[in-house]
Design an enzyme around this catalytic site. Structure first.
Site, PDB file in Angstrom:
ATOM      1  N   ASP A   1      -5.758 -26.615  -3.362  1.00 37.56           N
ATOM      2  CA  ASP A   1      -5.688 -27.353  -4.456  1.00 37.56           C
ATOM      3  C   ASP A   1      -5.291 -28.798  -4.126  1.00 37.56           C
ATOM      4  OD1 ASP A   1      -6.051 -28.157  -7.185  1.00 37.56           O
ATOM      5  OD2 ASP A   1      -4.216 -26.958  -7.812  1.00 37.56           O
TER       6      ASP A   1
ATOM      7  N   TRP B   1      -5.425 -36.439  -4.979  1.00 35.81           N
ATOM      8  CA  TRP B   1      -5.218 -37.366  -3.663  1.00 35.81           C
ATOM      9  C   TRP B   1      -6.241 -38.412  -3.756  1.00 35.81           C
ATOM     10  CZ3 TRP B   1      -7.782 -39.192   0.493  1.00 35.81           C
ATOM     11  CH2 TRP B   1      -7.179 -39.672   1.496  1.00 35.81           C
TER      12      TRP B   1
ATOM     13  N   ARG C   1     -12.158 -39.036  -6.898  1.00 41.88           N
ATOM     14  CA  ARG C   1     -11.927 -37.524  -6.796  1.00 41.88           C
ATOM     15  C   ARG C   1     -12.870 -37.135  -5.415  1.00 41.88           C
ATOM     16  NH1 ARG C   1      -9.700 -34.206 -10.062  1.00 41.88           N
ATOM     17  NH2 ARG C   1     -10.969 -32.614  -9.316  1.00 41.88           N
TER      18      ARG C   1
ATOM     19  N   HIS D   1     -12.069 -34.829  -1.876  1.00 40.43           N
ATOM     20  CA  HIS D   1     -12.782 -33.579  -1.107  1.00 40.43           C
ATOM     21  C   HIS D   1     -13.232 -33.881   0.273  1.00 40.43           C
ATOM     22  CE1 HIS D   1     -12.638 -31.564  -4.993  1.00 40.43           C
ATOM     23  NE2 HIS D   1     -13.611 -32.607  -5.539  1.00 40.43           N
TER      24      HIS D   1
ATOM     25  N   THR E   1     -16.055 -19.895 -10.059  1.00 45.09           N
ATOM     26  CA  THR E   1     -17.074 -19.717 -11.245  1.00 45.09           C
ATOM     27  C   THR E   1     -16.537 -21.025 -12.360  1.00 45.09           C
ATOM     28  OG1 THR E   1     -15.661 -17.814 -11.910  1.00 45.09           O
ATOM     29  CG2 THR E   1     -17.811 -17.411 -10.680  1.00 45.09           C
ATOM     30  N   GLU E   2     -15.469 -21.149 -12.364  1.00 40.34           N
ATOM     31  CA  GLU E   2     -14.720 -22.034 -13.302  1.00 40.34           C
ATOM     32  C   GLU E   2     -15.169 -23.628 -13.165  1.00 40.34           C
ATOM     33  OE1 GLU E   2     -13.004 -19.457 -12.385  1.00 40.34           O
ATOM     34  OE2 GLU E   2     -13.435 -18.232 -14.298  1.00 40.34           O
TER      35      GLU E   2
ATOM     36  N   ARG F   1     -17.046 -28.741 -14.158  1.00 43.10           N
ATOM     37  CA  ARG F   1     -16.738 -30.246 -13.722  1.00 43.10           C
ATOM     38  C   ARG F   1     -17.800 -31.379 -13.752  1.00 43.10           C
ATOM     39  NH1 ARG F   1     -12.417 -30.021  -8.650  1.00 43.10           N
ATOM     40  NH2 ARG F   1     -11.231 -28.537  -9.743  1.00 43.10           N
TER      41      ARG F   1
ATOM     42  N   LEU G   1     -12.603 -15.154  14.684  1.00 45.52           N
ATOM     43  CA  LEU G   1     -12.097 -15.389  13.373  1.00 45.52           C
ATOM     44  C   LEU G   1     -13.139 -15.225  12.145  1.00 45.52           C
ATOM     45  CD1 LEU G   1      -9.705 -16.665  11.399  1.00 45.52           C
ATOM     46  CD2 LEU G   1     -10.955 -18.999  11.890  1.00 45.52           C
TER      47      LEU G   1
ATOM     48  N   ARG H   1      -1.226 -21.725  -1.840  1.00 47.68           N
ATOM     49  CA  ARG H   1      -1.764 -22.495  -2.674  1.00 47.68           C
ATOM     50  C   ARG H   1      -1.079 -23.863  -2.485  1.00 47.68           C
ATOM     51  NH1 ARG H   1      -4.179 -22.349  -8.682  1.00 47.68           N
ATOM     52  NH2 ARG H   1      -4.921 -24.213  -8.726  1.00 47.68           N
TER      53      ARG H   1
ATOM     54  N   SER I   1      -5.389 -18.582 -10.445  1.00 46.63           N
ATOM     55  CA  SER I   1      -6.760 -19.252 -10.886  1.00 46.63           C
ATOM     56  C   SER I   1      -7.905 -18.387 -10.698  1.00 46.63           C
ATOM     57  CB  SER I   1      -7.420 -20.345 -10.167  1.00 46.63           C
ATOM     58  OG  SER I   1      -6.046 -21.378 -10.363  1.00 46.63           O
TER      59      SER I   1
END
Ligand code: FPP
Length: 224
Positions: A12, A17, A25, A29, A58-59, A63, A122, A172, A180
């Site tokens: 998050d 940032w 924004r 990313h 899913t939320e 955006r 991994l 987080r 979340s």
């Protein structure tokens, strides 16, 4: 010292940032992706078996389209450029969540999963269009249709994380203290580290510090 098998991360703070540094924004990313690469390398170094990254919930469909499109383009470019390197390093990629993106991205994700499916260094579980509540409802529906008894053990078989041990700890970043809708079942007994730094500022040193702290925690799992 606690063994360490599985780390889950809510990455998050990209948006904040980006706004702070470049008034965009999306630039957050882009920078956040660099942190993803650093932490993957660190997880390999620390011989961690599973790294689960919450990349799109899913939320997050709420955006602006411009941001959503950017995020998926970023993911597409990342996979196109870095899949061979991941594969060379014996990293396995698994998507948790529902793959209902563009046909091109769906194909790419399936291809990446198949190509890396036998890798053993991994396992990265990339949570994309993932929501824990819908995962649980889905699993319950499947369990009911199977006519198996409703038990924890049987329910787990239908979660998207079946065959993956629960996270030992969750990080987080971004100075926010909530889950979340992320791995609500799987995190039932995980340690949780809330980190003030925004995801693009988080680095290997911060990660190592948390690993060290985790290893020294006395974990009782309800016992004394
Ligand atoms: C949360 O920060 C971050 C996301 C919803 C996206 C995570 C994406 C990345 C780390 C980069 C891309 C990753 C891959 C694997 C391609 P936020 O935007 O909610 O931050 P905010 O709380 O400051 O708004």
């Amino acid at each position: 010292m606690n063994p360490l098998n599985h780390v889950a991360i809510i990455m998050d703070g990209n948006g904040r940032w980006g706004i702070k540094k470049k008034n965009s924004r999306n630039s957050g990313h882009k920078e956040g992706l660099k942190t993803v690469e650093k932490i993957i390398k660190q997880a390999v170094k620390k011989k961690i078996s599973y790294l689960t990254l919450y990349a799109f919930s899913t939320e997050n469909w709420k955006r602006p389209k411009k941001e959503i499109d950017y995020l998926f383009r970023l993911l597409e470019n990342f996979l196109t450029k870095k899949l061979n390197e991941l594969h060379k390093n014996k990293i396995k990629l698994k998507i948790i969540g529902t793959k209902n993106f563009s046909p091109k991205l769906n194909r790419l994700l399936k291809f990446a999963e198949k190509k890396t499916s036998n890798n053993k260094t991994l396992q990265i579980n990339l949570a994309l269009n993932y929501g824990s509540k819908s995962e649980l409802i889905d699993a319950l529906r499947k369990l009911k249709n199977s006519n198996r008894k409703i038990t924890e053990k049987n329910l787990i078989k239908y979660l998207q994380t079946s065959n993956i041990p629960d996270p030992d700890f969750l990080i987080r970043t971004g100075n926010t203290k909530r889950l979340s809708n992320f791995l609500l079942w799987q995190l039932a007994y995980s340690e949780i580290f809330f980190e003030k730094k925004l995801w693009p500022d988080f680095n290997e040193k911060d990660f190592n510090k948390i690993v060290k702290e985790y290893k020294l925690i006395k974990r009782n799992f309800g016992n004394v």
